[in-house]
Design a protein around this motif. Structure first.
Motif, mmCIF file in Angstrom:
data_model
loop_
_atom_site.group_PDB
_atom_site.id
_atom_site.type_symbol
_atom_site.label_atom_id
_atom_site.label_comp_id
_atom_site.label_asym_id
_atom_site.label_seq_id
_atom_site.Cartn_x
_atom_site.Cartn_y
_atom_site.Cartn_z
ATOM 1 N N THR A 4 1.135 -5.363 -4.019
ATOM 2 C CA THR A 4 2.184 -5.030 -4.979
ATOM 3 C C THR A 4 3.515 -4.951 -4.244
ATOM 4 O O THR A 4 3.558 -4.846 -3.010
ATOM 5 N N ALA A 5 4.580 -5.001 -5.000
ATOM 6 C CA ALA A 5 5.915 -5.000 -4.405
ATOM 7 C C ALA A 5 6.233 -3.628 -3.825
ATOM 8 O O ALA A 5 6.413 -2.647 -4.554
ATOM 9 N N LYS A 6 6.280 -3.531 -2.491
ATOM 10 C CA LYS A 6 6.626 -2.298 -1.787
ATOM 11 C C LYS A 6 7.484 -2.647 -0.587
ATOM 12 O O LYS A 6 7.487 -3.786 -0.107
ATOM 13 N N THR A 7 8.187 -1.654 -0.086
ATOM 14 C CA THR A 7 8.983 -1.877 1.118
ATOM 15 C C THR A 7 8.060 -1.962 2.333
ATOM 16 O O THR A 7 6.908 -1.510 2.295
ATOM 17 N N ASP A 8 8.593 -2.534 3.413
ATOM 18 C CA ASP A 8 7.806 -2.630 4.637
ATOM 19 C C ASP A 8 7.416 -1.259 5.158
ATOM 20 O O ASP A 8 6.311 -1.074 5.681
ATOM 21 N N GLU A 9 8.305 -0.284 4.993
ATOM 22 C CA GLU A 9 7.989 1.071 5.463
ATOM 23 C C GLU A 9 6.862 1.694 4.641
ATOM 24 O O GLU A 9 5.968 2.354 5.194
ATOM 25 N N ASP A 10 6.889 1.471 3.339
ATOM 26 C CA ASP A 10 5.806 1.987 2.487
ATOM 27 C C ASP A 10 4.469 1.340 2.860
ATOM 28 O O ASP A 10 3.431 2.010 2.915
ATOM 29 N N ASN A 11 4.489 0.044 3.090
ATOM 30 C CA ASN A 11 3.255 -0.640 3.495
ATOM 31 C C ASN A 11 2.739 -0.108 4.831
ATOM 32 O O ASN A 11 1.526 0.086 5.004
ATOM 33 N N TYR A 12 3.664 0.128 5.754
ATOM 34 C CA TYR A 12 3.251 0.628 7.074
ATOM 35 C C TYR A 12 2.648 2.025 6.959
ATOM 36 O O TYR A 12 1.615 2.314 7.583
ATOM 37 N N GLN A 13 3.248 2.883 6.152
ATOM 38 C CA GLN A 13 2.713 4.236 5.979
ATOM 39 C C GLN A 13 1.346 4.211 5.294
ATOM 40 O O GLN A 13 0.448 4.991 5.634
ATOM 41 N N GLU A 14 1.170 3.301 4.341
ATOM 42 C CA GLU A 14 -0.126 3.173 3.682
ATOM 43 C C GLU A 14 -1.197 2.709 4.672
ATOM 44 O O GLU A 14 -2.317 3.240 4.692
ATOM 45 N N ALA A 59 -13.341 -4.231 8.253
ATOM 46 C CA ALA A 59 -12.566 -5.316 8.864
ATOM 47 C C ALA A 59 -12.352 -6.460 7.881
ATOM 48 O O ALA A 59 -11.254 -7.038 7.800
ATOM 49 N N VAL A 60 -13.389 -6.798 7.103
ATOM 50 C CA VAL A 60 -13.268 -7.861 6.109
ATOM 51 C C VAL A 60 -12.257 -7.475 5.033
ATOM 52 O O VAL A 60 -11.438 -8.307 4.593
ATOM 53 N N ALA A 61 -12.308 -6.207 4.610
ATOM 54 C CA ALA A 61 -11.372 -5.748 3.576
ATOM 55 C C ALA A 61 -9.933 -5.804 4.077
ATOM 56 O O ALA A 61 -9.023 -6.190 3.329
ATOM 57 N N ALA A 62 -9.709 -5.441 5.341
ATOM 58 C CA ALA A 62 -8.355 -5.501 5.896
ATOM 59 C C ALA A 62 -7.851 -6.948 5.955
ATOM 60 O O ALA A 62 -6.678 -7.229 5.678
ATOM 61 N N TYR A 63 -8.745 -7.868 6.292
ATOM 62 C CA TYR A 63 -8.352 -9.289 6.354
ATOM 63 C C TYR A 63 -8.066 -9.841 4.963
ATOM 64 O O TYR A 63 -7.220 -10.743 4.801
ATOM 65 N N ASN A 64 -8.769 -9.318 3.953
ATOM 66 C CA ASN A 64 -8.572 -9.800 2.584
ATOM 67 C C ASN A 64 -7.369 -9.164 1.894
ATOM 68 O O ASN A 64 -7.120 -9.430 0.714
ATOM 69 N N SER A 65 -6.645 -8.321 2.584
ATOM 70 C CA SER A 65 -5.466 -7.673 1.998
ATOM 71 C C SER A 65 -4.293 -8.642 1.996
ATOM 72 O O SER A 65 -4.405 -9.797 2.415
ATOM 73 N N GLY A 66 -3.142 -8.160 1.558
ATOM 74 C CA GLY A 66 -1.937 -9.002 1.560
ATOM 75 C C GLY A 66 -1.160 -8.888 2.853
ATOM 76 O O GLY A 66 0.075 -8.771 2.815
ATOM 77 N N TRP A 67 -1.863 -8.920 3.986
ATOM 78 C CA TRP A 67 -1.221 -8.736 5.293
ATOM 79 C C TRP A 67 -0.148 -9.788 5.571
ATOM 80 O O TRP A 67 0.832 -9.517 6.297
ATOM 81 N N TYR A 68 -0.318 -10.975 5.017
ATOM 82 C CA TYR A 68 0.623 -12.061 5.282
ATOM 83 C C TYR A 68 1.989 -11.806 4.636
ATOM 84 O O TYR A 68 2.953 -12.521 4.924
ATOM 85 N N ARG A 69 2.055 -10.806 3.755
ATOM 86 C CA ARG A 69 3.336 -10.466 3.138
ATOM 87 C C ARG A 69 4.072 -9.369 3.908
ATOM 88 O O ARG A 69 5.180 -8.989 3.526
ATOM 89 N N THR A 70 3.462 -8.833 4.944
ATOM 90 C CA THR A 70 4.029 -7.697 5.665
ATOM 91 C C THR A 70 4.758 -8.155 6.921
ATOM 92 O O THR A 70 4.652 -9.310 7.343
#
Length: 401
Positions: A241-251, A335-346
């Motif tokens: 979802t649309a969040k700031t980089d800082e919000d994503n990092y804290q999550e 590990a699979v769940a982390a890879y399936n996240s939207g990491w490429y948007r961060t």
């Protein structure tokens, strides 16, 4: 909450472990401190009586096995004595773990309450939680029923055999629950009655210890498996979802901290149960092998009791391996769940944090038998294979004789 009551994680955890707590109270152990001196003394007296009862019970079986080996070292005379001895020996190891690690278990229960999923939860997370608690409740009830029914079949078998002999107009005498040695003539009327009551007490105490310990382990392991599955769902929605980089990092940081707490919790739980797991793995193959051998040879009355014993033995070691296996794969799926996240948007900082989480998740979390072997469904398969091998060997020896 929906019903307007205040959420209490401790109460919810206690409700899921109610059968374990019930069994532990039967042997004088509890996570709750006694409120009065009388309650304290009764609790200690019950614990001492339980430990002394099962210790003499196992000792008397060892002596009887030794006497049998000396007088009649035949397979069909010796093998039927080993599975009940093994069950008693396993109970002694587990009651020692419960008593020695009681403070550790109290601490683990308190830590579990601090990471327990609190409402409001989204529907998917709530479904995972509800399904996990429901499956655990069903497994605990079945395991409790199998063990209690099994020991009471043993308890009433001598009376059932006696009534059957009377019905068939045969010479009838009431026997004993277990085959044990006593330093007096146990066939005298008063001694017979006292021994019969003691053997009922000792057998039931073994069941309370076994069930209480196994349900405690499986309950804690099930809850950790549930929390790991919830962590997977949280990771899958990172940066979706649309969040700031800082919000994503804290999550991501919060998820990493939760994962580290779960790892520490599993390690503490593994240390607490490692000794009893070792004894369990060592004795399970022998117990299953011997009771199968007995079922093949004995009369129908005893076969019913032994079939329940076999069922409870298979469920007992299978349940431990099952829940240990759940944690093993649930951690790998993080590990699979982390890879399936939207990491490429961060940004790169978030990606490095996720990479750290993935690398740590790829290191297995496993319960062990004092470090000798990991406990999982592969271990269960090995136990069954060894049991069959031992049974085939014993049956061959019996057939040759």
């Amino acid at each position: 909450m929906a019903d307007g009551t205040e959420f209490d994680p401790k109460r919810e955890i206690d409700d899921s472990m109610v059968l374990s707590a019930f069994c532990m109270r039967r042997i004088g152990l509890s996570f709750e401190s006694p409120k009065t001196m009388t309650s304290f003394l009764l609790q200690k007296l019950m614990f001492v009586a339980s430990v002394c009862g099962i210790c003499y019970h196992v000792f008397s079986e060892i002596v009887f096995i030794g006497l049998t080996l000396a007088n009649s070292p035949r397979v069909e005379d010796v093998v039927p004595l080993f599975h009940t001895f093994g069950y008693g020996a396993l109970s002694i190891s587990k009651v020692f773990v419960l008593w020695y690690k009681m403070d550790v278990f109290k601490q683990l229960m308190g830590e579990l309450a601090t990471i327990w999923p609190a409402p409001p939860l989204d529907p998917e997370h709530q479904l995972i939680k509800d399904n996990s608690l429901s499956a655990l409740r069903i497994a605990h009830r079945w395991y409790f029923f199998m063990n209690v029914a099994g020991v009471w079949f043993y308890n009433v078998t001598p009376i059932g055999v006696y009534l059957y002999a009377l019905l068939m107009d045969q010479e009838a005498t009431i026997g004993f629950v277990w085959v044990s040695w006593y330093p007096f003539d146990k066939h005298k009327p008063f001694a017979h009655f006292a021994v019969y009551l003691f053997e009922i007490f000792a057998g039931q105490t073994c069941v309370w210890i076994m069930v209480g310990t196994d349900l405690l382990f499986s309950g804690m392991a099930s809850h950790i498996g549930m929390l790991l599955k919830l962590l997977q769902r949280r990771l899958e929605i990172v940066a979706t979802t649309a969040k700031t980089d800082e919000d994503n990092y804290q999550e991501i940081l919060e998820n990493i901290k939760l994962h580290q707490r779960l790892i520490r919790y599993c390690n503490d739980l593994e240390v607490a149960f490692s000794l009893s797991n070792l004894v369990n793995i060592v004795l399970s193959s022998v117990n299953i092998c011997c009771v199968v051998f007995v079922i093949v040879l004995l009369e129908p009355f005893l076969a019913v009791s032994n079939k329940l014993f076999l069922g409870s033995a298979l469920i007992q070691v299978g349940m431990i391996c099952w829940y240990a296996d759940i944690i093993y794969y649930a951690n790998a799926d993080v590990a699979v769940a982390a890879y399936n996240s939207g990491w490429y948007r961060t940004n790169p900082r978030c990606r490095r944090a996720l990479l750290f989480l993935i690398k740590r998740s790829q290191k297995p979390i496993a319960f062990t038998a004092m470090g000798f072997t990991d406990i999982n469904l592969v271990t269960y398969s090995s136990i069954l294979t060894r049991s069959y091998s031992y049974f085939a060997l014993l049956y061959t020896m019996y057939s040759d004789n």
